[in-house]
Design an enzyme around this catalytic site. Structure first.
Site, PDB file in Angstrom:
ATOM      1  N   GLU A 131      40.802  47.646 -45.354  1.00  0.00           N
ATOM      2  CA  GLU A 131      40.395  48.868 -44.670  1.00  0.00           C
ATOM      3  C   GLU A 131      38.877  48.995 -44.686  1.00  0.00           C
ATOM      4  OE1 GLU A 131      42.468  52.097 -46.518  1.00  0.00           O
ATOM      5  OE2 GLU A 131      44.449  51.383 -45.880  1.00  0.00           O
TER       6      GLU A 131
ATOM      7  N   HIS B 197      44.580  55.803 -42.813  1.00  0.00           N
ATOM      8  CA  HIS B 197      44.862  56.161 -44.209  1.00  0.00           C
ATOM      9  C   HIS B 197      44.645  57.663 -44.446  1.00  0.00           C
ATOM     10  CE1 HIS B 197      44.930  54.345 -48.527  1.00  0.00           C
ATOM     11  NE2 HIS B 197      45.587  55.483 -48.470  1.00  0.00           N
TER      12      HIS B 197
END
Length: 468
Positions: free
Chosen positions: A323, A346
């Site tokens: 990420e 997220h």
């Protein structure tokens, strides 16, 4: 130390002596052995009392000397709670790069982070005074937990505060996927009118399969049943179902029967890559997969293949193996462009309510550890607590001793404390680390210094603190 008729808030801590090294978490005040001796004829303080007494507040000797660094825009509830204790609190809206982090962490006693800050062995070794870490999130894989423990650094997180937020997001995604709303929305923004009903369904009467029936999975179970869904769940331990949900024996049983499969498991060696091509092929034709747990649970190439082939009817993914460290146009994934696929950055726990609760939960754990030595809830550290010292026990201290978990340590400590009145004590271990707390009454300032010196000089010592 001030005279015994005052109400000092004091602490002593030491650097490590012995095979495991750790920097000083708190430094003793000068002249700490200057108060008058107590009345040693007072009766022994026992474990059973009559009328409840007010608890004595134990804190470091000078809270203004405690430095706390909060990164990644930790919620204001935490900032306020820590500042209310008198600590020095420095905040940053974003994560820091490794070199900047090493420079900043050198002289802080406590650091608060979220998911993007990486507390590696290199970073932790630069932290000369660090005693505790607060992860204002669920996950702790951004911290080298074992190395932190070896330095006597406790790590706390917030495993439950965002459970409702994640559960609600999954419910929303179930509806969005079943009606293909992600694709319809994208088409409308492109000026395309595509009114279709093919492969669009109500969720009432459909089967939801929950993998991991913990706080999030069980809340989701209740919400899904309230919307008319049938709920199955799979977990590695037998659990009591809520409502009319039913536990299945194997993951395969769940995958072959569920219309929607949603994942809510921690990242462990057993759960990494647990959903791959084999598991996806077991899922029903046209079914849906949702992952709001950890990015390593699902093999992304296999999921992209199942979506593009039409075997799966859609997917919602909130977590990814890699990420971006900051907001911006940095995201890359094989899932981009897959049909009926919802991709979110997220944000499962990213609600105002969840972040506020996380701020409260983690900040209180940090305050309790700093002020009274309580380690309940630590993820890498033995969990130890003692009931409070009463406010009228003016000449009592709390010994907090983190040490290597090897034979013979308790015998050494017993010998050191043999001539003193130990009101209560508790010890626990976790792996290579052990933690002992003991409350000792009727001690003079000179005796306090002797206890501190003798304990901190034991060869197994990692960190010794004395609170009074």
């Amino acid at each position: 130390m001030p005279s015994s008729n005052s109400t000092p808030i004091q602490s002593i801590a030491t650097a490590t002596s012995g095979p495991i090294t750790a920097g000083p978490a708190l430094i003793p005040s000068e002249g700490a052995a200057s108060s008058a001796a107590p009345d040693v004829t007072r009766e022994r303080q026992g474990s059973v009392g009559g009328v409840a007494k007010k608890a004595k507040v134990l804190k470091p000797f000078n809270t203004a000397n405690i430095k706390i660094l909060l990164l990644e825009n930790v919620n204001e509830t935490a900032v306020s709670a820590l500042r209310d204790q008198g600590y020095q609190v420095e905040t940053y809206a974003k994560a820091l790069g490794e070199e900047d982090l090493i420079a900043k962490i050198k002289d802080v006693h406590c650091i608060g982070i979220r998911s993007k800050t990486k507390l590696t062995k290199k970073v932790l070794d630069a932290a000369e005074k660090l005693g505790v870490i607060g992860c204002f999130c669920i996950g702790t894989n951004q911290v080298d937990l074992e190395h932190a423990a070896s330095k006597g650094i406790a790590v706390f997180n917030s495993p439950f505060s965002n459970s409702r937020s994640v559960a609600e997001l999954v419910i929303a995604e179930i509806v969005l996927l079943s009606r293909q709303l992600g694709d319809r929305n994208k088409e409308m923004h492109q000026g395309i009118w595509s009114k279709v009903s093919a492969n669009c369904y109500e969720i009432r009467g459909k089967t939801l399969g929950i993998v991991g029936y913990g706080h999030i999975g069980s809340q989701l179970s209740v919400l899904a049943e309230s919307m008319g869904m049938r709920v199955l769940f799979y977990d590695v331990i037998p659990l009591m179902p809520l409502g009319t949900s039913k536990q299945v024996h194997t993951l395969s049983d769940l995958l072959t029967e569920a219309d929607f499969v949603t994942l809510h498991v921690p990242e462990t060696e057993d759960t990494k890559n647990m959903i791959g091509e084999h598991e996806l092929n077991q899922m029903k034709q046209g079914s849906f997969l949702i992952n709001a747990s950890r990015g390593t649970i699902v093999q992304i190439p296999a999921l992209a293949k199942a979506l593009r082939s039409g075997h799966l009817g859609g997917a919602a993914v909130d977590v990814f193996p890699k990420e971006p460290a900051a907001n911006g146009k940095f995201f890359e994934s094989e899932l981009i462009g897959c049909p009926n696929t919802l991709l979110t950055p997220h944000i499962g726990g990213s609600t105002e309510e969840a972040q506020s609760m996380i701020g409260v939960e983690v900040s209180q754990a940090l305050i309790k550890f700093i002020n009274s030595g309580t380690s309940i809830g630590a993820v890498n550290f033995p969990e130890v607590d003692l009931r409070a010292i009463r406010d009228d026990q003016e000449n009592s201290i709390r010994l907090c001793y983190t040490h290597a978990n090897v034979p013979g340590v308790l015998l050494r400590i017993t010998n050191i404390l043999a001539e003193h009145n130990v009101d209560k004590q508790f010890s626990d271990s976790k792996g290579k680390i052990a933690y002992l707390m003991a409350d000792i009454s009727d001690v003079t300032p000179e005796q306090i210094q002797d206890i501190y010196r003798l304990v901190s000089e034991t060869p197994t010592n990692i960190v010794t603190r004395v609170l009074y």
